[in-house]
Design a protein around this motif. Structure first.
Motif, short mmCIF file in Angstrom:
data_model
loop_
_atom_site.label_atom_id
_atom_site.label_comp_id
_atom_site.label_asym_id
_atom_site.label_seq_id
_atom_site.Cartn_x
_atom_site.Cartn_y
_atom_site.Cartn_z
N ASN A 187 0.81 -1.22 0.00
CA ASN A 187 0.00 0.00 0.00
C ASN A 187 0.84 1.27 0.00
O ASN A 187 0.30 2.37 -0.15
CB ASN A 187 -0.92 0.03 1.23
CG ASN A 187 -1.97 -1.06 1.19
OD1 ASN A 187 -2.50 -1.38 0.12
ND2 ASN A 187 -2.27 -1.63 2.35
N ILE A 188 2.16 1.14 0.16
CA ILE A 188 3.03 2.32 0.23
C ILE A 188 3.03 3.03 -1.12
O ILE A 188 3.33 2.44 -2.16
CB ILE A 188 4.46 1.94 0.62
CG1 ILE A 188 4.46 1.17 1.95
CG2 ILE A 188 5.33 3.17 0.72
CD1 ILE A 188 3.94 1.96 3.11
N ASP B 111 3.63 -6.14 -6.91
CA ASP B 111 2.62 -5.21 -7.41
C ASP B 111 2.63 -3.95 -6.55
O ASP B 111 1.58 -3.51 -6.04
CB ASP B 111 1.24 -5.86 -7.37
CG ASP B 111 1.12 -7.01 -8.35
OD1 ASP B 111 1.82 -6.97 -9.37
OD2 ASP B 111 0.35 -7.95 -8.08
N SER B 112 3.78 -3.35 -6.38
CA SER B 112 3.93 -2.17 -5.53
C SER B 112 3.12 -1.00 -6.08
O SER B 112 3.05 -0.78 -7.29
CB SER B 112 5.41 -1.78 -5.44
OG SER B 112 5.56 -0.54 -4.78
N GLN B 113 2.51 -0.24 -5.17
CA GLN B 113 1.74 0.94 -5.53
C GLN B 113 2.58 2.22 -5.44
O GLN B 113 2.02 3.32 -5.45
CB GLN B 113 0.53 1.06 -4.62
CG GLN B 113 -0.42 -0.12 -4.67
CD GLN B 113 -1.03 -0.27 -6.05
OE1 GLN B 113 -1.49 0.70 -6.65
NE2 GLN B 113 -1.02 -1.49 -6.56
N LEU B 114 3.90 2.09 -5.37
CA LEU B 114 4.78 3.23 -5.17
C LEU B 114 4.64 4.25 -6.31
O LEU B 114 4.79 3.90 -7.48
CB LEU B 114 6.23 2.75 -5.08
CG LEU B 114 7.24 3.73 -4.49
CD1 LEU B 114 6.92 4.04 -3.04
CD2 LEU B 114 8.65 3.17 -4.60
N ARG B 115 4.35 5.50 -5.94
CA ARG B 115 4.20 6.58 -6.91
C ARG B 115 5.33 7.60 -6.84
O ARG B 115 5.61 8.27 -7.83
CB ARG B 115 2.87 7.29 -6.70
CG ARG B 115 1.66 6.41 -6.94
CD ARG B 115 0.39 7.20 -6.94
NE ARG B 115 -0.77 6.37 -7.22
CZ ARG B 115 -2.00 6.82 -7.42
NH1 ARG B 115 -2.22 8.12 -7.38
NH2 ARG B 115 -2.99 6.00 -7.66
N LYS C 173 2.31 -2.39 -14.68
CA LYS C 173 1.52 -2.52 -13.45
C LYS C 173 1.83 -1.43 -12.42
O LYS C 173 1.12 -1.31 -11.43
CB LYS C 173 1.77 -3.88 -12.82
CG LYS C 173 3.24 -4.19 -12.55
CD LYS C 173 3.43 -5.63 -12.08
CE LYS C 173 4.91 -5.95 -11.88
NZ LYS C 173 5.13 -7.34 -11.47
N HIS C 174 2.88 -0.64 -12.65
CA HIS C 174 3.25 0.40 -11.69
C HIS C 174 2.80 1.77 -12.17
O HIS C 174 2.56 1.98 -13.35
CB HIS C 174 4.76 0.41 -11.44
CG HIS C 174 5.27 -0.87 -10.84
ND1 HIS C 174 4.59 -1.52 -9.85
CD2 HIS C 174 6.40 -1.59 -11.09
CE1 HIS C 174 5.27 -2.61 -9.51
NE2 HIS C 174 6.35 -2.68 -10.25
N ARG C 175 2.71 2.72 -11.22
CA ARG C 175 2.30 4.07 -11.55
C ARG C 175 3.29 5.08 -10.96
O ARG C 175 2.88 6.05 -10.32
CB ARG C 175 0.89 4.34 -11.01
CG ARG C 175 -0.19 3.50 -11.67
CD ARG C 175 -1.56 3.82 -11.12
NE ARG C 175 -2.60 3.06 -11.79
CZ ARG C 175 -3.24 3.44 -12.89
NH1 ARG C 175 -2.90 4.60 -13.45
NH2 ARG C 175 -4.17 2.71 -13.44
N MET C 176 4.57 4.86 -11.14
CA MET C 176 5.60 5.76 -10.64
C MET C 176 5.46 7.12 -11.33
O MET C 176 5.55 7.22 -12.56
CB MET C 176 6.98 5.18 -10.91
CG MET C 176 8.12 6.04 -10.39
SD MET C 176 8.32 5.94 -8.60
CE MET C 176 8.98 4.28 -8.45
#
Length: 599
Positions: free
Chosen positions: A397-398, A424-428, A455-458
């Motif tokens: 969730n980070i 599946d990290s949510q790291l932005r 799958k990421h949204r950096m």
């Protein structure tokens, strides 16, 4: 009581047909600015001095609705109160007026104009006088939503200043109130907060508040149920003695959601009293105690009485609070019992060390709500980076991780990169400023983001001050080419030895990129050749979405000059750096021969 010359001057100011004040070139520029043709980001904003203010009044009186002025900011200028009063009266589109740090007095004429105005939503005034006139103005006005009342002219303890506070008390529209004076008017401020039910946000930031003021204020409001949702008292001198009446005030604000008390010389004894009031509060969501020397004992009391007990706190800020490993261990224990915290900020507590970071990471690994972790300059090192990587592996969730100034090195960066690539990290947002990751760390991060691009949204990547060269820049530019990292909008690479070679690689990648919005390349060894390459890529890419490019002042001017033709032709090109272009044009700043040939 004005002299004949002053009367004549005011008549000239307000005479609509007077051409002596209207230089044709200035009027043309002014009309363009007000219409939004010449101002960055399409906003209609202008900052003027006293002479231009007089001309502005004349122009607005002549053209009226044809030139709607929405925002006027008079910062650090000498203001003519009569001219400003006329402007307020004649401009029926003005929504935001800021008169701060100005040399001049705003008296009865301005107060009357404000009272009659029906369009101003945001008002900031300083150097005002005539409390009774301002009392009538604030009581009458029903349009102002955000009011900042700066220091008045004359003696700060003048009892007539309290009349302006009485007018705010009777106002039914102000929702956001900031006072930069009033330490001598605690009873009047208490009366204001007691009877005004519309004020949601109240601030006395840097207003010399002390425990005597809070004691008098608490006697008025302690038995009430105030409607405040935000209380900001940062940069004052509350101290431990002031925390006792402050706790009573916090309990009186039953709807309070944000309590901001940064830099108030609060120590362990004071935080013990405050922690109980914070823990018992039913609505408090944001607590900022940064810059107070609360130490490990204070953090232990805060964790036990507030963090572990509260069901509503979502953000806790204890940056620069002299916390060491013992305080971090106590806070980690409290976090295991907390279920509401979303943002944790412990920056600039270098005594936390590797052991403290490991304990915090273990506690956050099972936390159900945490979204942002700020651990800048806490001495985490490689061990801390690996512990946080394991934490993100267990808790995906980070969204924001800040680890600036922690010396994690290439090994720490590789550990974080492995998590980004394999989960599946949510790291932005990832901030790794001044960590010595070098080219190896930059390459590892670039490969990880590239591998997980589906799958990421950096969105933001900060790798400044990390010893990255053109080799690392080449790996990072792979993220920009063909929009492989479709969500990446902000890259910070300042203070890295990228040079012209790296700038050329970045320029080639930007030629086909449409997603990047901000790119910072200050102090990276880029010369004129690299700057021109960057500017040409902007001109050659019709889909370029870059809004901020920073390479240093001189190179920025060169880039602006090269990119200006495109900027002038395309109205949708919103670039704040066009201010520098207009500075070059208006000031007629000459370019060097080699700069002209490069252009």
């Amino acid at each position: 009581q004005k002299t004949e010359s002053e009367k004549k001057r005011n008549v000239i100011i307000m005479n609509n047909s007077n051409e002596q004040l209207l230089d044709p070139a200035f009027e043309a520029m002014l009309r363009g600015i007000i219409r939004g043709d010449c101002v960055h980001n399409g906003s209609r904003e202008i900052a003027v001095d006293e002479l231009k203010l007089k001309r502005l009044v004349a122009v607005l009186c002549r053209h009226g609705d044809a030139m709607p002025l929405v925002t006027l900011d008079l910062d650090g200028q000498r203001v003519d109160g009569a001219a400003l009063a006329v402007l307020i009266g004649c401009d029926r589109h003005l929504e935001e007026l800021r008169v701060r740090r100005c040399r001049g007095v705003l008296g009865a004429a301005c107060a009357v104009a404000v009272g009659r105005n029906e369009t101003i939503r945001v008002l900031e005034v300083a150097g005002w006088m005539g409390g009774r006139y301002w009392e009538a103005a604030f009581a009458r006005n029903r349009a102002i939503k955000q009011l900042t009342l700066g220091k008045p002219a004359g003696h700060q303890g003048d009892p007539t200043h309290a009349h302006a506070l009485a007018g705010i008390r009777d106002n039914a529209s102000i929702e956001d109130l900031t006072l930069r004076f009033g330490v001598d008017h605690a009873l009047a401020i208490g009366d204001l907060l007691k009877y005004n039910g519309t004020i949601q946000r109240f601030s006395m930031h840097n207003a010399n508040i002390n425990n005597e003021f809070l004691r008098e204020l608490a006697t008025v409001v302690a038995s009430q149920r105030l409607a405040l949702r935000t209380l900001r008292l940062s940069l004052n001198n509350i101290g431990d003695d002031g925390c006792v009446p402050l706790a009573r005030i916090v309990r009186a604000c039953v709807r309070l959601e944000q309590l901001l008390l940064a830099h108030n010389d609060i120590h362990h004894d004071g935080i013990v009293v405050l922690a109980r009031a914070i823990g018992e509060h039913a609505n408090l969501r944001v607590v900022d105690l940064s810059g107070n020397e609360i130490g490990d004992e204070g953090v232990r009391a805060l964790g036990y009485d507030a963090v572990a007990c509260s069901k509503t706190i979502e953000r806790l800020d204890i940056a620069n609070c002299h916390v060491t490993v013992d305080g971090a261990l106590a806070l980690a224990d409290a976090l295991r019992r907390n279920r509401s915290l979303r943002v944790l900020r412990i920056d600039h507590n270098s005594g936390v060390g590797e052991r403290g970071v490991v304990a915090l990471a273990d506690a956050l690994a099972v936390h159900p709500q945490i979204k942002q972790v700020h651990l800048n300059d806490v001495g985490g090192g490689v061990v801390g980076a690996r512990a946080l990587a394991d934490m993100m592996r267990d808790n995906n969730n980070i969204e924001v991780l800040q680890l600036d100034f922690n010396r994690i090195g290439a090994q720490g960066a590789a550990a974080i990169a492995d998590v980004i690539a394999s989960t599946d990290s949510q790291l932005r947002e990832l901030h790794l400023n001044q960590n010595g990751i070098g080219d190896d760390g930059a390459v590892a991060l670039a490969k990880a983001i590239h591998k997980g691009r589906g799958k990421h949204r950096m969105r933001r990547l900060d790798l400044a001050n990390n010893g990255i060269t053109a080799i690392g820049a080449r790996a990072l530019t792979g993220l920009l080419a063909d929009d492989e990292a479709k969500h990446l909008e902000h890259i910070q690479l300042g203070n890295n030895a990228i040079g012209d070679q790296g700038a050329q690689l970045i320029a080639n990648a930007l030629a086909s990129n449409s997603t990047l919005r901000r790119l910072y390349l200050r102090k990276t060894g880029i010369g004129r050749r690299g700057a021109v390459a960057l500017a040409q890529c902007i001109v050659g890419n019709p889909k370029c979405g870059l809004r901020k490019l920073s390479c240093g002042h001189r190179l920025d001017t060169l880039i602006d000059t090269v990119a200006a033709p495109k900027s002038a032709k395309q109205s949708h090109w919103h670039c704040p750096w066009l201010n520098h272009v207009r500075h070059v044009v208006h000031q007629q700043t000459p370019l060097h021969d080699d700069e002209q040939s490069s252009c």
